[in-house]
Scaffold this active site. Structure first.
Site, PDB file in Angstrom:
ATOM      1  N   LEU A   1      49.166  17.041  29.292  1.00 30.31           N
ATOM      2  CA  LEU A   1      47.861  16.413  29.484  1.00 30.31           C
ATOM      3  C   LEU A   1      47.982  14.979  28.977  1.00 30.31           C
ATOM      4  O   LEU A   1      48.744  14.727  28.038  1.00 30.31           O
ATOM      5  CB  LEU A   1      46.782  17.129  28.655  1.00 30.31           C
ATOM      6  CG  LEU A   1      46.436  18.584  29.006  1.00 30.31           C
ATOM      7  CD1 LEU A   1      45.462  19.146  27.990  1.00 30.31           C
ATOM      8  CD2 LEU A   1      45.842  18.693  30.409  1.00 30.31           C
ATOM      9  N   ASP A   2      47.220  14.062  29.567  1.00 32.20           N
ATOM     10  CA  ASP A   2      47.169  12.703  29.021  1.00 32.20           C
ATOM     11  C   ASP A   2      46.772  12.798  27.553  1.00 32.20           C
ATOM     12  O   ASP A   2      46.022  13.699  27.166  1.00 32.20           O
ATOM     13  CB  ASP A   2      46.103  11.862  29.755  1.00 32.20           C
ATOM     14  CG  ASP A   2      46.524  11.474  31.167  1.00 32.20           C
ATOM     15  OD1 ASP A   2      47.722  11.557  31.466  1.00 32.20           O
ATOM     16  OD2 ASP A   2      45.648  11.097  31.959  1.00 32.20           O
ATOM     17  N   LYS A   3      47.226  11.845  26.777  1.00 33.47           N
ATOM     18  CA  LYS A   3      46.972  11.863  25.334  1.00 33.47           C
ATOM     19  C   LYS A   3      45.484  11.986  25.002  1.00 33.47           C
ATOM     20  O   LYS A   3      45.088  12.720  24.103  1.00 33.47           O
ATOM     21  CB  LYS A   3      47.556  10.586  24.711  1.00 33.47           C
ATOM     22  CG  LYS A   3      47.674  10.651  23.205  1.00 33.47           C
ATOM     23  CD  LYS A   3      48.439   9.445  22.679  1.00 33.47           C
ATOM     24  CE  LYS A   3      48.520   9.485  21.170  1.00 33.47           C
ATOM     25  NZ  LYS A   3      49.298   8.352  20.649  1.00 33.47           N
TER      26      LYS A   3
ATOM     27  N   THR B   1      43.112  13.212  26.937  1.00 28.98           N
ATOM     28  CA  THR B   1      42.483  14.393  27.528  1.00 28.98           C
ATOM     29  C   THR B   1      42.587  15.578  26.566  1.00 28.98           C
ATOM     30  O   THR B   1      43.648  15.837  26.014  1.00 28.98           O
ATOM     31  CB  THR B   1      43.158  14.755  28.868  1.00 28.98           C
ATOM     32  OG1 THR B   1      43.138  13.608  29.717  1.00 28.98           O
ATOM     33  CG2 THR B   1      42.457  15.906  29.560  1.00 28.98           C
TER      34      THR B   1
ATOM     35  N   ARG C   1      41.582  11.018  37.439  1.00 29.36           N
ATOM     36  CA  ARG C   1      40.991   9.732  37.040  1.00 29.36           C
ATOM     37  C   ARG C   1      40.951   8.740  38.203  1.00 29.36           C
ATOM     38  O   ARG C   1      39.920   8.121  38.470  1.00 29.36           O
ATOM     39  CB  ARG C   1      41.773   9.161  35.857  1.00 29.36           C
ATOM     40  CG  ARG C   1      41.705  10.056  34.627  1.00 29.36           C
ATOM     41  CD  ARG C   1      42.777   9.718  33.602  1.00 29.36           C
ATOM     42  NE  ARG C   1      42.599   8.360  33.087  1.00 29.36           N
ATOM     43  CZ  ARG C   1      43.497   7.743  32.314  1.00 29.36           C
ATOM     44  NH1 ARG C   1      44.627   8.349  31.996  1.00 29.36           N
ATOM     45  NH2 ARG C   1      43.266   6.529  31.873  1.00 29.36           N
TER      46      ARG C   1
END
Length: 242
Positions: free
Chosen positions: A59-61, A63, A158
């Site tokens: 996951l993105d940091k 998120t 996004r």
């Protein structure tokens, strides 16, 4: 940037069996080690907790939400295959700018990864990317949306939302603005003297809410509660932007 606040890895665990650990990742914690090797990551914490642990996806940091960790190489392989074959049903929740009525809207714009954490929509050279969007809750200036990515491109949800002029709140990379209480609470808002107002959420409002998949004969379904900041944003929107 915010800091990730939690004490022990054990506190993040939603489910654990002989093969899998499922956590609710807090925001501002990287899934894998960052290049500089600084700071904590889920990967590092998981290995301290269980030596053979391997993070199955990322996951993105910023998120928050569900992350699968395999406890042995066989499970890691099996889960990786399910992701590759697009057999893992992933559901995210996002708070987006504006009132948008999405009824299973499919956005299928190809994404090109340009390296250095930059992606762009590129119909000629991009890789196939598909996301379904469904509005869950309407506010005056925002919408709570369910996002179901079919593919797993970087920044997919996004950038796909940004193409709909529906950037995620706080996602400045894709022109989303942070939400301030003073904006939504017009009357009776006071700020202490000499203090600068902080946004309600210090990151973009995206949370990995649900995962469904099958391994062997076993069906798995997990749901992750909202972290404090996401829940606080929704609470303020319900109160002042309804």
């Amino acid at each position: 940037m915010g800091k990730s606040k939690y004490n022990k890895f054990e506190e993040l665990i939603l489910h654990e069996d002989d093969n899998l650990i499922v956590i609710n990742k807090p925001p501002f914690l990287a899934s894998l080690d960052e290049r500089e090797g600084e700071g904590l990551s889920v990967h590092r914490l998981a290995k301290q907790y269980y030596a053979e642990a391997q993070v199955c996806h990322r996951l993105d940091k910023e998120t928050s939400g569900l992350l699968l960790i395999a406890k042995n190489p066989e499970t890691y392989r099996a889960v990786s295959i399910e992701f590759e074959r697009r057999r893992v049903a992933k559901t995210y929740h996002a708070v987006i700018e504006g009132t948008h009525i999405f009824e299973d809207l499919l956005v299928d714009l190809p994404i090109l990864n340009m390296g250095n954490k930059n992606v762009t929509i590129d119909r000629a050279n991009g890789k196939r990317a598909e996301t379904y969007f469904k509005s869950l809750r309407y506010f005056k200036h925002y919408t709570l949306v369910e996002c179901r990515p079919i593919t797993g491109r970087m920044h997919q949800i996004r950038i796909h939302l940004a193409t709909q002029r529906a950037s995620i709140a706080g996602d400045e990379l894709y022109k989303g603005k942070p939400v301030f209480l003073s904006q939504i609470k017009k009357r009776g808002f006071t700020m202490g003297k000499g203090r600068e107002e902080e946004p309600i959420m210090k990151r973009f409002a995206l949370h990995a809410r649900e995962l469904r998949f099958t391994l062997g004969e076993k069906q798995y379904h997990f749901e992750a509660p909202y972290p404090k900041d996401f829940a606080a944003l929704l609470k303020q929107l319900e109160k002042y932007d309804d």
